[in-house]
Design a protein around this motif. Sequence first.
Motif, short mmCIF file in Angstrom:
data_model
loop_
_atom_site.label_atom_id
_atom_site.label_comp_id
_atom_site.label_asym_id
_atom_site.label_seq_id
_atom_site.Cartn_x
_atom_site.Cartn_y
_atom_site.Cartn_z
N ALA A 52 20.50 6.74 2.89
CA ALA A 52 21.20 5.44 2.78
C ALA A 52 20.42 4.45 2.20
CB ALA A 52 21.49 4.67 4.47
N TYR A 53 18.84 4.40 2.07
CA TYR A 53 18.50 3.24 1.67
C TYR A 53 18.67 3.91 0.03
CZ TYR A 53 14.95 0.02 -0.24
OH TYR A 53 14.03 -0.69 -0.87
N LEU A 54 18.63 5.03 -0.40
CA LEU A 54 18.79 5.31 -1.79
C LEU A 54 20.11 4.94 -2.40
CD1 LEU A 54 17.97 8.99 -2.03
CD2 LEU A 54 16.36 6.98 -2.61
N LEU A 87 2.60 -1.34 -4.23
CA LEU A 87 2.13 -1.29 -2.86
C LEU A 87 3.51 -1.08 -1.90
CD1 LEU A 87 -0.29 -4.25 -3.03
CD2 LEU A 87 -0.98 -1.89 -3.49
N GLY A 88 3.58 -0.01 -1.20
CA GLY A 88 5.07 0.15 -0.46
C GLY A 88 5.98 0.61 -1.43
N ALA A 89 5.89 1.48 -2.02
CA ALA A 89 6.60 1.99 -3.11
C ALA A 89 7.88 2.53 -2.83
CB ALA A 89 5.80 3.20 -4.06
N ALA A 92 10.00 4.97 -5.00
CA ALA A 92 9.11 4.88 -6.43
C ALA A 92 10.19 3.81 -7.32
CB ALA A 92 8.94 6.20 -7.10
N THR A 93 10.94 3.09 -6.45
CA THR A 93 11.90 2.10 -7.44
C THR A 93 11.40 1.28 -8.73
OG1 THR A 93 12.56 1.73 -5.39
CG2 THR A 93 13.82 0.58 -6.87
N SER A 94 10.23 0.88 -8.43
CA SER A 94 9.26 -0.05 -9.66
C SER A 94 8.97 0.77 -10.46
CB SER A 94 8.12 -0.69 -9.01
OG SER A 94 7.12 0.31 -8.90
N ILE A 111 1.55 3.71 -3.62
CA ILE A 111 1.05 3.78 -2.26
C ILE A 111 2.21 3.55 -1.19
CG2 ILE A 111 -0.19 2.55 -0.70
CD1 ILE A 111 -2.38 1.81 -2.83
N GLU A 112 2.38 4.54 -0.34
CA GLU A 112 3.54 4.68 0.55
C GLU A 112 3.11 4.86 1.97
OE1 GLU A 112 6.84 3.27 0.87
OE2 GLU A 112 6.69 4.48 2.70
N ARG A 113 3.70 4.73 3.01
CA ARG A 113 2.99 5.05 4.26
C ARG A 113 4.07 6.42 4.76
NH1 ARG A 113 3.60 0.38 8.69
NH2 ARG A 113 5.88 0.56 8.15
N ALA A 139 -0.80 6.06 2.67
CA ALA A 139 -1.79 4.99 2.99
C ALA A 139 -1.14 3.86 3.98
CB ALA A 139 -2.67 4.43 2.42
N ASP A 140 -1.74 3.61 5.09
CA ASP A 140 -1.06 2.29 5.64
C ASP A 140 -1.48 1.29 5.27
OD1 ASP A 140 -0.17 0.76 7.47
OD2 ASP A 140 -0.66 1.65 9.18
N LEU A 141 -0.79 0.13 4.71
CA LEU A 141 -1.37 -1.07 3.99
C LEU A 141 -1.88 -1.90 4.83
CD1 LEU A 141 1.22 -1.45 1.30
CD2 LEU A 141 -1.09 -0.58 0.66
N ALA A 155 4.42 -5.41 -5.31
CA ALA A 155 4.78 -5.28 -4.19
C ALA A 155 6.36 -5.70 -3.84
CB ALA A 155 3.96 -6.01 -3.06
N SER A 156 7.28 -4.70 -3.81
CA SER A 156 8.81 -5.15 -3.92
C SER A 156 9.48 -4.73 -2.68
CB SER A 156 9.40 -4.39 -5.07
OG SER A 156 10.61 -4.25 -5.04
N TYR A 157 9.79 -5.92 -1.91
CA TYR A 157 10.56 -5.71 -0.73
C TYR A 157 9.66 -5.20 0.51
CZ TYR A 157 14.70 -7.12 -3.09
OH TYR A 157 15.94 -7.96 -3.63
C1 LIG Z 1 12.22 -2.02 1.80
S1 LIG Z 1 11.20 -0.59 1.15
C2 LIG Z 1 10.95 -1.04 -0.40
C3 LIG Z 1 10.58 -0.07 -1.13
C4 LIG Z 1 10.49 -0.21 -3.07
N1 LIG Z 1 9.31 -0.85 -3.07
C5 LIG Z 1 11.77 -0.88 -3.38
O1 LIG Z 1 11.66 -1.92 -3.91
O2 LIG Z 1 12.86 -0.42 -3.47
C6 LIG Z 1 9.71 -1.07 2.23
C7 LIG Z 1 8.71 0.29 1.65
O3 LIG Z 1 7.33 -0.36 2.07
C8 LIG Z 1 6.80 0.79 2.95
N2 LIG Z 1 5.80 0.12 4.00
C9 LIG Z 1 6.16 -0.53 4.90
N3 LIG Z 1 4.97 -0.82 5.52
C10 LIG Z 1 3.97 -0.15 5.02
C11 LIG Z 1 2.68 -0.05 5.23
N4 LIG Z 1 1.99 -0.71 6.14
N5 LIG Z 1 1.92 0.64 4.46
C12 LIG Z 1 2.60 1.66 3.48
N6 LIG Z 1 3.84 1.22 3.06
C13 LIG Z 1 4.66 0.65 3.81
C14 LIG Z 1 8.01 1.19 3.76
O4 LIG Z 1 7.73 2.74 4.19
C15 LIG Z 1 8.94 1.45 2.58
O5 LIG Z 1 8.98 2.57 1.85
#
Ligand SMILES: C[S@@+](CC[C@H](N)C(=O)[O-])C[C@H]1O[C@@H](n2cnc3c(N)ncnc32)[C@H](O)[C@@H]1O
Length: 323
Positions: A52-54, A87-89, A92-94, A111-113, A139-141, A155-157
């Motif tokens: 659904a996100y895609l 950060l929080g990819a 891989a949108t960016s 980087i993605e959790r 990784a967990d940011l 860092a997008s959204y």
């Molecule tokens: C709303 S999505 C945005 C994805 C992408 N950056 C975009 O713009 O479409 C937020 C992303 O950040 C990741 N995320 C959230 N908290 C995180 C953390 N603590 N460590 C790593 N990734 C994290 C989520 O798993 C999710 O994939």
Amino acid sequence: MTLPLILQQAIDEEAALVKGKEIVKARKELTSSYRTENIRKPCIHNSLQRTAYLVSRMPATFAAIVFTFQKMIERSEALQIKSLLDLGAGPATSLWVALEFFLKLERATLIERDSEMIALGQRLLSKSSPSFPVTWRKADLEKPISFEPHDLVIASYSMGELDPKRAKELLLLAFQAANERLVIIEPGTPKGFRALLEIRSHLLEHKAFLQAPCPHLLTCPLKEGDWCHFSTRVSRSSLHRRMKEGSLGYEDEKFFYLIFSKKAHDLPEARILSPPLKRLKHLQFRLCTPTGIQEKIFSKKEGEIYKKMRHLRWGDSIEKIEI
Ligand SMILES: C[S@@+](CC[C@H](N)C(=O)[O-])C[C@H]1O[C@@H](n2cnc3c(N)ncnc32)[C@H](O)[C@@H]1O
């Protein structure tokens, strides 16, 4: 700029693996999760919500990144981006946007959790096969982390999903790792704006320079209750329309962004803060300027200036306000 055709096709293929009704339900769950005031928890919980996100969010975050990259390159002719750190990819949108903008990219670190999101992002990217190394780091940011320098860090959204104190620390590290620019994008809500305003002050105190959107490095002149944000039009594919149960062929994505740089920039004199009002004989603009928020009217009688201003839109900068 719409989604590249190969990306749209890859999204359609992912969506075809599940029933449309299920994606609609997952999309609604996602929307309500994002609307919850305190979203500091994973918002995406299962594979249906990832799909659904895609379908429903990636086109919008893609468009917000396109808008922001346009602002980043428009006053930086010599800018060369050869490496990207996200950060929080997510999916891989960016990187998909960067592939359209930066033809000299040589490496990307994402980087993605969420490991399922990483797998999904990898499946999508396999359709494009970038000619350079793409490193996914699970990784967990929220936890201590360090990164190699990259030309562009984004860092997008994603920062809204972190503890605000942690987001501040992390973005300072991110700025230090950014050879050229740090880009942060958040939803265009009062909450997203206020969070980025804090980050803005924090990074300015740590010798960062701001390239956009603010035309000054002073305290934001907007009053409590008001918020700065921008908008970009997103075309909806037929699948996107069906999933959103909407008939319109587009939607407007509202967002706020900050672009930081290591070097000082010549800033424009103003930024347009809302859609210009186009009347029969005049144009009316709401502007952010170093002397505060200003309402400016340009009459048709002003000839050349009027003609120039007529083409400007919400979010554009004005090099020189001619009166
Ligand atoms: C709303 S999505 C945005 C994805 C992408 N950056 C975009 O713009 O479409 C937020 C992303 O950040 C990741 N995320 C959230 N908290 C995180 C953390 N603590 N460590 C790593 N990734 C994290 C989520 O798993 C999710 O994939």
